[in-house]
Design a protein around this motif. Structure first.
Motif, PDB file in Angstrom:
ATOM      1  N   GLN A  73       0.672  -1.323  -0.190  1.00  0.00           N
ATOM      2  CA  GLN A  73       0.229  -0.043  -0.272  1.00  0.00           C
ATOM      3  C   GLN A  73       1.085   1.364   0.383  1.00  0.00           C
ATOM      4  O   GLN A  73       1.840   1.065   0.628  1.00  0.00           O
ATOM      5  CB  GLN A  73      -0.446  -0.065   1.794  1.00  0.00           C
ATOM      6  CG  GLN A  73      -1.578   1.481   0.977  1.00  0.00           C
ATOM      7  CD  GLN A  73      -2.296   1.209   2.250  1.00  0.00           C
ATOM      8  OE1 GLN A  73      -2.035   1.405   3.611  1.00  0.00           O
ATOM      9  NE2 GLN A  73      -3.979   1.688   2.990  1.00  0.00           N
ATOM     10  N   GLY A  74       0.326   2.403  -0.903  1.00  0.00           N
ATOM     11  CA  GLY A  74       1.020   3.663  -0.526  1.00  0.00           C
ATOM     12  C   GLY A  74       0.522   4.431   0.048  1.00  0.00           C
ATOM     13  O   GLY A  74      -0.928   4.474   0.057  1.00  0.00           O
ATOM     14  N   ASP A  75       0.792   6.159   0.611  1.00  0.00           N
ATOM     15  CA  ASP A  75       0.298   6.433   0.982  1.00  0.00           C
ATOM     16  C   ASP A  75       0.885   7.886   1.621  1.00  0.00           C
ATOM     17  O   ASP A  75       1.146   8.539   0.559  1.00  0.00           O
ATOM     18  CB  ASP A  75       0.142   6.391   2.902  1.00  0.00           C
ATOM     19  CG  ASP A  75       2.071   6.254   3.383  1.00  0.00           C
ATOM     20  OD1 ASP A  75       2.744   7.463   2.954  1.00  0.00           O
ATOM     21  OD2 ASP A  75       2.666   5.446   4.117  1.00  0.00           O
ATOM     22  N   GLY A 135       2.829  11.692  -1.913  1.00  0.00           N
ATOM     23  CA  GLY A 135       2.202  10.970  -1.451  1.00  0.00           C
ATOM     24  C   GLY A 135       1.636   9.807  -3.237  1.00  0.00           C
ATOM     25  O   GLY A 135       1.399  10.334  -4.315  1.00  0.00           O
ATOM     26  N   THR A 136       0.649   9.098  -2.876  1.00  0.00           N
ATOM     27  CA  THR A 136       0.059   8.455  -3.541  1.00  0.00           C
ATOM     28  C   THR A 136      -1.174   7.895  -3.216  1.00  0.00           C
ATOM     29  O   THR A 136      -1.014   7.685  -2.124  1.00  0.00           O
ATOM     30  CB  THR A 136       0.523   7.522  -4.649  1.00  0.00           C
ATOM     31  OG1 THR A 136      -0.070   6.752  -5.395  1.00  0.00           O
ATOM     32  CG2 THR A 136       0.722   6.517  -3.588  1.00  0.00           C
ATOM     33  N   ILE A 137      -2.457   7.578  -3.369  1.00  0.00           N
ATOM     34  CA  ILE A 137      -3.681   7.120  -3.244  1.00  0.00           C
ATOM     35  C   ILE A 137      -3.793   5.868  -4.475  1.00  0.00           C
ATOM     36  O   ILE A 137      -4.879   4.902  -4.125  1.00  0.00           O
ATOM     37  CB  ILE A 137      -4.575   7.704  -2.650  1.00  0.00           C
ATOM     38  CG1 ILE A 137      -4.843   8.420  -4.124  1.00  0.00           C
ATOM     39  CG2 ILE A 137      -4.762   8.615  -1.828  1.00  0.00           C
ATOM     40  CD1 ILE A 137      -6.689   9.503  -4.546  1.00  0.00           C
ATOM     41  N   ALA A 138      -3.072   5.843  -5.300  1.00  0.00           N
ATOM     42  CA  ALA A 138      -3.326   4.563  -6.563  1.00  0.00           C
ATOM     43  C   ALA A 138      -3.215   3.000  -6.151  1.00  0.00           C
ATOM     44  O   ALA A 138      -1.486   3.069  -5.014  1.00  0.00           O
ATOM     45  CB  ALA A 138      -1.855   4.848  -7.512  1.00  0.00           C
ATOM     46  N   TRP A 140       0.610  13.050  -5.666  1.00  0.00           N
ATOM     47  CA  TRP A 140      -0.670  13.398  -5.459  1.00  0.00           C
ATOM     48  C   TRP A 140      -1.518  14.398  -5.621  1.00  0.00           C
ATOM     49  O   TRP A 140      -1.930  15.607  -6.357  1.00  0.00           O
ATOM     50  CB  TRP A 140      -0.698  14.858  -3.968  1.00  0.00           C
ATOM     51  CG  TRP A 140      -0.638  14.891  -2.633  1.00  0.00           C
ATOM     52  CD1 TRP A 140      -1.299  16.416  -2.112  1.00  0.00           C
ATOM     53  CD2 TRP A 140      -1.375  14.127  -2.036  1.00  0.00           C
ATOM     54  NE1 TRP A 140      -2.098  15.716  -1.355  1.00  0.00           N
ATOM     55  CE2 TRP A 140      -1.386  14.536  -1.340  1.00  0.00           C
ATOM     56  CE3 TRP A 140      -1.391  12.617  -1.972  1.00  0.00           C
ATOM     57  CZ2 TRP A 140      -2.292  13.952  -0.090  1.00  0.00           C
ATOM     58  CZ3 TRP A 140      -2.002  11.595  -0.964  1.00  0.00           C
ATOM     59  CH2 TRP A 140      -2.466  12.663   0.131  1.00  0.00           C
ATOM     60  N   THR A 141      -3.312  13.416  -5.948  1.00  0.00           N
ATOM     61  CA  THR A 141      -3.976  13.259  -7.135  1.00  0.00           C
ATOM     62  C   THR A 141      -5.450  13.103  -6.710  1.00  0.00           C
ATOM     63  O   THR A 141      -5.441  12.664  -5.557  1.00  0.00           O
ATOM     64  CB  THR A 141      -3.645  12.626  -7.982  1.00  0.00           C
ATOM     65  OG1 THR A 141      -4.532  12.663  -9.097  1.00  0.00           O
ATOM     66  CG2 THR A 141      -3.467  10.712  -7.735  1.00  0.00           C
ATOM     67  N   GLY A 142      -6.222  13.854  -7.433  1.00  0.00           N
ATOM     68  CA  GLY A 142      -7.776  12.971  -6.762  1.00  0.00           C
ATOM     69  C   GLY A 142      -8.994  14.069  -6.211  1.00  0.00           C
ATOM     70  O   GLY A 142      -8.075  15.036  -5.805  1.00  0.00           O
ATOM     71  N   LEU A 143      -9.427  12.822  -5.304  1.00  0.00           N
ATOM     72  CA  LEU A 143     -10.083  14.438  -4.866  1.00  0.00           C
ATOM     73  C   LEU A 143      -9.711  14.608  -3.346  1.00  0.00           C
ATOM     74  O   LEU A 143     -10.258  15.946  -2.970  1.00  0.00           O
ATOM     75  CB  LEU A 143     -11.464  13.973  -4.288  1.00  0.00           C
ATOM     76  CG  LEU A 143     -13.148  14.972  -3.458  1.00  0.00           C
ATOM     77  CD1 LEU A 143     -13.421  16.112  -4.849  1.00  0.00           C
ATOM     78  CD2 LEU A 143     -14.374  13.710  -3.236  1.00  0.00           C
ATOM     79  N   ILE A 144      -8.409  14.648  -2.936  1.00  0.00           N
ATOM     80  CA  ILE A 144      -7.820  15.502  -2.032  1.00  0.00           C
ATOM     81  C   ILE A 144      -8.095  16.198  -2.133  1.00  0.00           C
ATOM     82  O   ILE A 144      -7.621  17.816  -0.580  1.00  0.00           O
ATOM     83  CB  ILE A 144      -6.489  14.555  -2.048  1.00  0.00           C
ATOM     84  CG1 ILE A 144      -5.967  15.141  -3.095  1.00  0.00           C
ATOM     85  CG2 ILE A 144      -5.997  12.986  -1.436  1.00  0.00           C
ATOM     86  CD1 ILE A 144      -3.984  14.378  -3.424  1.00  0.00           C
ATOM     87  N   GLN A 145      -7.610  17.203  -3.175  1.00  0.00           N
ATOM     88  CA  GLN A 145      -7.262  19.308  -3.302  1.00  0.00           C
ATOM     89  C   GLN A 145      -8.621  19.857  -2.306  1.00  0.00           C
ATOM     90  O   GLN A 145      -8.121  20.542  -2.153  1.00  0.00           O
ATOM     91  CB  GLN A 145      -6.830  19.135  -4.474  1.00  0.00           C
ATOM     92  CG  GLN A 145      -8.781  19.224  -5.818  1.00  0.00           C
ATOM     93  CD  GLN A 145      -8.360  17.828  -6.049  1.00  0.00           C
ATOM     94  OE1 GLN A 145      -7.408  16.843  -5.799  1.00  0.00           O
ATOM     95  NE2 GLN A 145      -9.565  17.701  -7.167  1.00  0.00           N
TER      96      GLN A 145
END
Length: 721
Positions: free
Chosen positions: A520-522, A546-549, A568-573
């Motif tokens: 797992q990435g974090d 960071g990653t969530i993929a 760093w990506t996705g809805l995190i922004q």
């Protein structure tokens, strides 16, 4: 893609004198050799391979195989030797935004999408880019570019790669060279639908859903197309339309009995924006459906009702698209508690009997075990703090909700939030340990619909959430507002086995293997291998961002590799300081594909250390309080989704307090109104006037001065938030 061996005819003809072959004949021989070698080497990715690939050489489906277990039978990398794991190579992805895709790997080639649905093919042994297909989303997406953040996965079938595009196309590419084979538009040109989810393939068909229920009056559906030609085979709507128009099938007629009022004017929702699972044993496709449009049931269905098929698992006949059964996790959903999370198929022994089950952990905080033959609930228990419901009644399968969970008194705070206890980063199931490995989060949600006119409520225009509750999305949450963890869960006993805290509230999708590992990435930029039995950290690597993929594993040339996309990506922004705390800043930190192998010796390219943006001031600008107030409203309506609450960016889009573009009105005009950065994913907002843009500039400078501590007579202090 392939490296054919030359053809050599070593047989000698004793009684014939051969003339030297012509160049044309030699060219033909070379072409034929290449063709033959390709045919010999190419793996047929079809139902057989996706049902069962016991060797584990390929990762040919979103979660490797039809069962969506994200389990690999490979053991070359295992709990005993994982400490030897090293970087084999890395591919830097410059000028790319979103990198949340789960890659595929077939015949030693990695396929993934990044940015605006751009598909890449990479040699798994060397990291060499083989081809790249750009569907030119920025040129055609229009306002759909405002509503989504890239693509989470691809599909592979008989030499073709399939991808959904943000503007709503489904495309088929030649896996050997990236050539476009066919393209179909799956949504309406000017509706709020878009695609971010992975297609699935089965029985010679490819199926795709869409998102959009948070942005306007959208009615969800999925569509199955012929995998060879792109011709539509069937479509299934997930919520009923206007009864006056008639119903597409008996399932929609039945579902309409669970709605009240004029729901169709609001679309209804129920989009299948992420999870779908094909079950070859029953020849069914399971759909994980999304929230209502709008969220607030008091608006779309004022007299209540279950509102089928919102927040449900729906089973369809895979050949015809006909309804078979459903199980609804949240009847009458009103919190954005999607059931669009992965649905994992497994064979378990429960109470001494073998059962064919589905494992499902949707947003609402419960873990469900469902009989996939009948759709009947077997068990359900809480995996995080849950306050909206006491329990799930096993006799009825329905939740026992707590008082005021539906904000009957106008407001409520409940656990979990609409971000979910488990969101789209997928979980994994290891049949050897019998455990499910789930990226979970603990975060409360606040709902307030005081003062809303339920009868006359309308979807407002703009790229903001059409929730039907009062917005709180311009309030910056503190860094400690929530937590996350990697949870190992026993689905038979419905109990926690171990839990390892992870940084912040976002953690990556998981991968497990017969080698006794969980990867797992974090959010802090670590890629970690855990002992699948007890959670012990056996190996860790600094990704540089960071990653969530979710990662994958496969073999190439007989060697096992592990690959993951980092960025760093996705809805995190959208969560401000809650995600900005990790220090990943816009485009200052890398997006990259990393691949690992035993005894890998490659060096990670240098990247900037974590940092926080420093707001910029323009001392020559005299702030106007009226413009600040107007600018705050414009920011809340148009900017907060990507650039973060109170102008505190979460690390994906630029922090506008610190952006030099926002200092000058002409520069801001070029980007916002003229679309100068469309290719980098920044949407165009031509409807915003230059005067409104100036007001936005005043708000951003006020926020910058506030955070710099400069609260002289240039505008309000904390009130500008």
């Amino acid at each position: 893609m392939h490296h054919p061996l030359p053809l050599h005819d070593k047989k000698k003809r004793r009684h014939t004198i051969m003339k030297p072959p012509s160049r044309i004949w030699l060219s033909y021989l070379c072409f034929a050799g290449t063709l033959i070698a390709s045919l010999v080497q190419a793996t047929e990715v079809d139902n057989t391979l996706l049902t069962r690939d016991p060797g584990g050489a390929h990762w040919a489906g979103y979660s490797r195989s039809f069962d969506e277990q994200r389990y690999s039978p490979l053991t070359q990398i295992n709990a005993s030797n994982v400490k030897r794991l090293g970087l084999a190579w890395t591919l830097e992805l410059n000028n790319i935004g979103n990198v949340s895709t789960a890659p595929l790997a077939v015949d030693g080639v990695i396929y993934f999408a990044a940015g605006l649905s751009v598909v890449h093919a990479v040699d798994a042994r060397t990291g060499k880019l083989l081809w790249r297909h750009d569907p030119d989303v920025a040129k055609v997406a229009g306002e759909k570019l405002r509503e989504a953040w890239g693509i989470r996965g691809l599909a592979f079938w008989k030499g073709k790669v399939y991808a959904g595009t943000q503007d709503g196309r489904l495309i088929a590419l030649d896996a050997s060279n990236g050539r476009l084979l066919w393209s179909v538009m799956t949504v309406g040109k000017d509706d709020q639908r878009y695609i971010t989810g992975a297609p699935r393939v089965f029985n010679g068909k490819v199926i795709i859903g869409h998102g959009g229920a948070d942005f306007g009056p959208v009615r969800g559906y999925v569509t199955a197309y012929d995998a060879e030609t792109g011709k539509q085979r069937w479509r299934f709507h997930t919520v009923p339309g206007n009864p006056a128009d008639g119903f597409e099938n008996k399932a929609m007629e039945m579902a309409a009995q669970t709605w009240t009022g004029e729901w169709w004017k609001h679309g209804g929702g129920g989009t299948v924006w992420n999870a779908m699972t094909y079950d070859p044993e029953f020849n069914r496709i399971y759909l994980g459906t999304g929230n209502g449009a709008p969220w607030n049931q008091k608006i779309r269905s004022p007299d209540g009702g279950d509102n089928l098929f919102l927040c449900s698992v729906v089973a369809l006949d895979a050949d015809t698209g006909e309804y078979v059964w459903h199980y609804q996790t949240n009847p009458g959903e009103t919190w954005d508690y999607n059931s669009a999370m992965d649905m994992v198929l497994a064979d378990l022994t429960i109470e001494g009997k073998p059962r064919k089950v589905m494992l499902h952990a949707p947003k609402n905080g419960f873990f469900y075990v469902i009989d996939r033959k009948t759709g009947k609930l077997i068990s359900a228990e809480k995996i995080v703090k849950v306050t909206w419901a006491e329990r799930i009644d096993l006799a009825t399968g329905r939740p026992v909700e707590t008082p005021n969970a539906r904000y009957q008194n106008g407001e409520t705070t409940i656990w979990p939030s609409g971000m979910g206890a488990h969101n789209w980063p997928p979980m994994s199931f290891n049949p050897d340990t019998g455990l499910v490995y789930i990226p979970v989060r603990e975060l409360p949600g606040y709902y307030n619909d005081k003062g809303i006119d339920f009868k006359n409520w309308r979807h407002e225009s703009g790229p903001h959430f059409s929730t039907g509750v009062n917005p709180i999305n311009n309030i910056d949450p503190p860094p400690d507002a929530g937590t996350s963890a990697l949870l190992a869960w026993d689905p038979v006993q419905q109990r926690e086995v171990w839990r390892m805290p992870t940084p912040g509230i976002f953690n990556g999708g998981t991968l497990t293997s017969a080698g006794g590992l969980v990867f797992q990435g974090d959010a802090a930029g670590r890629f970690t291998a855990h002992d699948a039995r007890n959670g012990k950290v056996l190996w860790s690597f600094n990704l540089g961002v960071g990653t969530i993929a979710p990662p994958i594993t496969y073999t190439a040339g007989g060697k096992q590799y592990v690959s993951v996309l980092a960025g760093w990506t996705g809805l995190i922004q959208a969560l401000g300081s809650l995600t900005a705390q990790h220090g990943w800043v816009g485009r200052e930190h890398p997006r990259r594909l990393l691949t690992f192998a035993l005894d890998g010796k490659a060096k990670l390219p240098r990247s900037a250390p974590p940092k926080r943006p420093v707001p910029l001031d323009d001392p020559g600008l005299a702030l106007d309080d009226t413009k600040i107030t107007q600018g705050r409203e414009i920011y809340s309506d148009r900017c907060v989704t990507c650039h973060g609450p109170a102008a505190v960016a979460g690390g994906y889009a630029p922090d506008l307090r610190a952006s030099p573009v926002a200092l000058a009105l002409d520069a801001l005009d070029g980007v916002v109104r003229q679309g100068a950065l469309l290719q980098r994913g920044m949407p165009q907002f031509s409807e915003i006037s230059r005067g409104e843009l100036d007001a936005l500039r005043h708000y951003l400078r006020a926020r910058a001065r506030e955070d710099l501590g400069n609260k002289t007579a240039t505008g309000p202090g904390p009130s500008v938030r």
